[in-house]
Scaffold this active site. Sequence first.
Site, PDB file in Angstrom:
ATOM      1  N   LYS A  47      32.593  32.008  46.315  1.00  0.00           N
ATOM      2  CA  LYS A  47      32.967  33.320  46.864  1.00  0.00           C
ATOM      3  C   LYS A  47      33.153  34.250  45.666  1.00  0.00           C
ATOM      4  CE  LYS A  47      35.926  35.988  47.712  1.00  0.00           C
ATOM      5  NZ  LYS A  47      35.943  37.367  47.166  1.00  0.00           N
ATOM      6  N   THR A  64      47.220  36.162  38.502  1.00  0.00           N
ATOM      7  CA  THR A  64      48.326  35.245  38.745  1.00  0.00           C
ATOM      8  C   THR A  64      48.848  35.423  40.181  1.00  0.00           C
ATOM      9  OG1 THR A  64      48.848  35.162  36.409  1.00  0.00           O
ATOM     10  CG2 THR A  64      50.639  34.609  37.912  1.00  0.00           C
ATOM     11  N   ARG A  65      48.812  36.655  40.674  1.00  0.00           N
ATOM     12  CA  ARG A  65      49.266  36.913  42.052  1.00  0.00           C
ATOM     13  C   ARG A  65      48.449  36.084  43.051  1.00  0.00           C
ATOM     14  NH1 ARG A  65      47.660  40.028  46.212  1.00  0.00           N
ATOM     15  NH2 ARG A  65      45.823  40.751  45.089  1.00  0.00           N
ATOM     16  N   GLU A  94      42.817  29.538  36.772  1.00  0.00           N
ATOM     17  CA  GLU A  94      42.640  30.187  35.452  1.00  0.00           C
ATOM     18  C   GLU A  94      43.063  31.632  35.668  1.00  0.00           C
ATOM     19  OE1 GLU A  94      41.663  28.410  32.943  1.00  0.00           O
ATOM     20  OE2 GLU A  94      40.872  26.664  33.992  1.00  0.00           O
ATOM     21  N   CYS A 106      40.465  38.442  30.220  1.00  0.00           N
ATOM     22  CA  CYS A 106      41.739  37.737  30.416  1.00  0.00           C
ATOM     23  C   CYS A 106      42.425  37.492  29.076  1.00  0.00           C
ATOM     24  CB  CYS A 106      41.488  36.419  31.134  1.00  0.00           C
ATOM     25  SG  CYS A 106      40.245  35.412  30.304  1.00  0.00           S
ATOM     26  N   GLU A 159      49.945  42.517  32.629  1.00  0.00           N
ATOM     27  CA  GLU A 159      48.528  42.563  32.254  1.00  0.00           C
ATOM     28  C   GLU A 159      47.926  43.863  32.782  1.00  0.00           C
ATOM     29  OE1 GLU A 159      45.759  39.961  34.349  1.00  0.00           O
ATOM     30  OE2 GLU A 159      44.850  39.455  32.433  1.00  0.00           O
TER      31      GLU A 159
HETATM   32  P1  NAD Z   1      41.946  38.815  41.779  1.00  0.00           P
HETATM   33  O1  NAD Z   1      42.944  37.734  41.704  1.00  0.00           O
HETATM   34  O2  NAD Z   1      42.317  40.080  42.467  1.00  0.00           O
HETATM   35  O3  NAD Z   1      40.613  38.315  42.493  1.00  0.00           O
HETATM   36  C1  NAD Z   1      39.925  37.172  42.053  1.00  0.00           C
HETATM   37  C2  NAD Z   1      39.148  36.597  43.213  1.00  0.00           C
HETATM   38  O4  NAD Z   1      40.071  36.168  44.209  1.00  0.00           O
HETATM   39  C3  NAD Z   1      38.192  37.560  43.898  1.00  0.00           C
HETATM   40  O5  NAD Z   1      37.023  36.883  44.282  1.00  0.00           O
HETATM   41  C4  NAD Z   1      38.983  37.997  45.116  1.00  0.00           C
HETATM   42  O6  NAD Z   1      38.173  38.413  46.195  1.00  0.00           O
HETATM   43  C5  NAD Z   1      39.718  36.718  45.455  1.00  0.00           C
HETATM   44  N1  NAD Z   1      40.931  36.931  46.248  1.00  0.00           N
HETATM   45  C6  NAD Z   1      41.735  38.020  46.267  1.00  0.00           C
HETATM   46  N2  NAD Z   1      42.734  37.838  47.158  1.00  0.00           N
HETATM   47  C7  NAD Z   1      42.562  36.617  47.711  1.00  0.00           C
HETATM   48  C8  NAD Z   1      43.254  35.866  48.678  1.00  0.00           C
HETATM   49  N3  NAD Z   1      44.344  36.352  49.296  1.00  0.00           N
HETATM   50  N4  NAD Z   1      42.790  34.636  48.990  1.00  0.00           N
HETATM   51  C9  NAD Z   1      41.695  34.125  48.385  1.00  0.00           C
HETATM   52  N5  NAD Z   1      40.982  34.801  47.475  1.00  0.00           N
HETATM   53  C10 NAD Z   1      41.410  36.031  47.125  1.00  0.00           C
HETATM   54  O7  NAD Z   1      41.495  39.073  40.279  1.00  0.00           O
HETATM   55  P2  NAD Z   1      40.446  40.117  39.743  1.00  0.00           P
HETATM   56  O8  NAD Z   1      41.078  41.467  39.778  1.00  0.00           O
HETATM   57  O9  NAD Z   1      39.136  39.917  40.406  1.00  0.00           O
HETATM   58  O10 NAD Z   1      40.263  39.609  38.221  1.00  0.00           O
HETATM   59  C11 NAD Z   1      41.133  39.909  37.214  1.00  0.00           C
HETATM   60  C12 NAD Z   1      42.055  38.760  36.907  1.00  0.00           C
HETATM   61  O11 NAD Z   1      41.311  37.590  36.548  1.00  0.00           O
HETATM   62  C13 NAD Z   1      42.914  39.068  35.694  1.00  0.00           C
HETATM   63  O12 NAD Z   1      44.246  38.690  35.962  1.00  0.00           O
HETATM   64  C14 NAD Z   1      42.310  38.194  34.604  1.00  0.00           C
HETATM   65  O13 NAD Z   1      43.184  37.878  33.557  1.00  0.00           O
HETATM   66  C15 NAD Z   1      41.883  37.002  35.363  1.00  0.00           C
HETATM   67  N6  NAD Z   1      40.903  36.225  34.591  1.00  0.00           N
HETATM   68  C16 NAD Z   1      41.292  35.040  34.034  1.00  0.00           C
HETATM   69  C17 NAD Z   1      40.395  34.288  33.273  1.00  0.00           C
HETATM   70  C18 NAD Z   1      40.775  32.963  32.654  1.00  0.00           C
HETATM   71  O14 NAD Z   1      39.883  32.240  32.186  1.00  0.00           O
HETATM   72  N7  NAD Z   1      42.041  32.594  32.631  1.00  0.00           N
HETATM   73  C19 NAD Z   1      39.098  34.763  33.083  1.00  0.00           C
HETATM   74  C20 NAD Z   1      38.737  35.982  33.668  1.00  0.00           C
HETATM   75  C21 NAD Z   1      39.645  36.709  34.427  1.00  0.00           C
END
Ligand code: NAD
Length: 499
Positions: free
Chosen positions: A190, A245-246, A266, A301, A400
């Site tokens: 997804k 993280t949320r 992650e 990230c 962040e």
């Molecule tokens: P996000 O958590 O908003 O979304 C990530 C994914 O989760 C998306 O596909 C989104 O559609 C899905 N999602 C959102 N709500 C959901 C729910 N209730 N249930 C299931 N899936 C859901 O994050 P983002 O804004 O897309 O990405 C940014 C974040 O990703 C930053 O916090 C960044 O640090 C992190 N990140 C971490 C790494 C790592 O390797 N640790 C790498 C890249 C990005």
Amino acid sequence: MNKPAPDWHAAAAALRIDGRALIAGQRVAARSGETFAKASPIDGRALGDIARGRVEDIDAAVAAARAAFADARWAGKAPAARKKVLQRFADKILAAKEELALLETLDMGKPIQYSLAVDVGATARTIAWYAEAVDKIYDEIAPTGASALALITREAMGVIGVVVPWNYPMIMAAWKLGPALAAGNSVVLKPSEKSPLTALRLAELAIEAGLPEGVFNVVPGYGHEAGEALALHMDVDAIGFTGSTRVGRKMLEYAGRSNLKRVYNELGGKSAFVVFDDFADVTRAARTVAGSMFFNQGESCNAPSRVLVHEKVADRFLEVVAAEAPKYAPGDPLSGRAEMGALVDETQMNTVLGYIAAGNAEGAKLVTGGARARAETGGFYVQPTVFERVRNDMKIAREEIFGPVMSVIRFKDEAEAIALANDSSYGLQASVWSDNVNRAHRVARALRAGTVHVNQYDEDDITVPVGGYKQSGNGRDKSLHAFDKYTELKTTWLRIDAA
Ligand code: NAD
């Protein structure tokens, strides 16, 4: 003769997007017929309509993935056979590099030359590396007594749900797809609703490469619809998640509310970049932090967004950072020359501008940047921004931002630097700059982060694990360790009778 550089604007104008899901080897509309409109953050242009996957689409994709796993059409192949298919997949990614790079840039706004060199390259290398690895890994025999034989073997887990963010859409997917597919699992991916395009193309390329139908499915859609349905599904064995993280917290809840599937998170970061006064080349440290912070529009990230500098060298360091930052001023992502592109959408831009306002309101000193840029294009750009005189308890130091905003904090001695660096709910990466080898090792050991860099920030390779301490997550992507996430460890006891 070198091939001439493509005319990216013309290629973008000619592009036709197929936004349908890919389930059981077929491109299909969402069961409800619903779509959502995808616009490009570089200038607001409409890119196409994307299938809005929901519970019923996830059900169909999981059923296809389960059927593929159950009849062993992929898991049952010898590792050397899986290797061949995945190597072809990696070759096809490279052969389609211009198309994939263009899709990535139009979808999420990064400069095209980086989509091409970094995102496509790393994606292909990841798939190829896991392909190469899979027929070179041996199982174990335990050192038991003579009356028994105990085999410790790794088995594919089954159906893996993969949920990824929009900042490196292809690479984040590849870090899960590589080990999960090489080990013999089926996958339902997804992608983020903000960047669904390359995921769909990757799945098509995988099928062209010979991956059996149903082994790799992609369902685009919103997080709270398709994402939640996948994470709550009773027939998904594990979730490989990269994101905030949320949402990582929610993933753990979904597993608790459903089938206790494994959840590998992650998550976010607020990485500390610690510069001591015994590091002679202050200019190199300052240039490095600017390059790493503003790469990918600050939407990384591991962006070194908390910069801790010894008070003795802080002024000199800031002078260089202030001179470097404007070099990353955003430009046209399709020009091939912009160092920074657009933020992923208007919401993200407003979030970043909100943090800049919070920094100003809390009394941090704005050194450079601080405003929207290129508004006339209809895209979502923010200037590279540096705050100094930041305190570690300010919002801009704790949360962040995920945009081009750097916070510089001064410190007096090593103990204070370590305490400040570790005073964060995150623990993804960190960096220490010192010419004193004892201090460099001492501080590297004291930093609570999954990756610590010494006197550099950009080293990276598929051979090493990445992941976080604390609320930056629990899994590790990349390296052979990633196989642990998508395989079950089985012990088989055999009795050996005496003659
Ligand atoms: P996000 O958590 O908003 O979304 C990530 C994914 O989760 C998306 O596909 C989104 O559609 C899905 N999602 C959102 N709500 C959901 C729910 N209730 N249930 C299931 N899936 C859901 O994050 P983002 O804004 O897309 O990405 C940014 C974040 O990703 C930053 O916090 C960044 O640090 C992190 N990140 C971490 C790494 C790592 O390797 N640790 C790498 C890249 C990005």
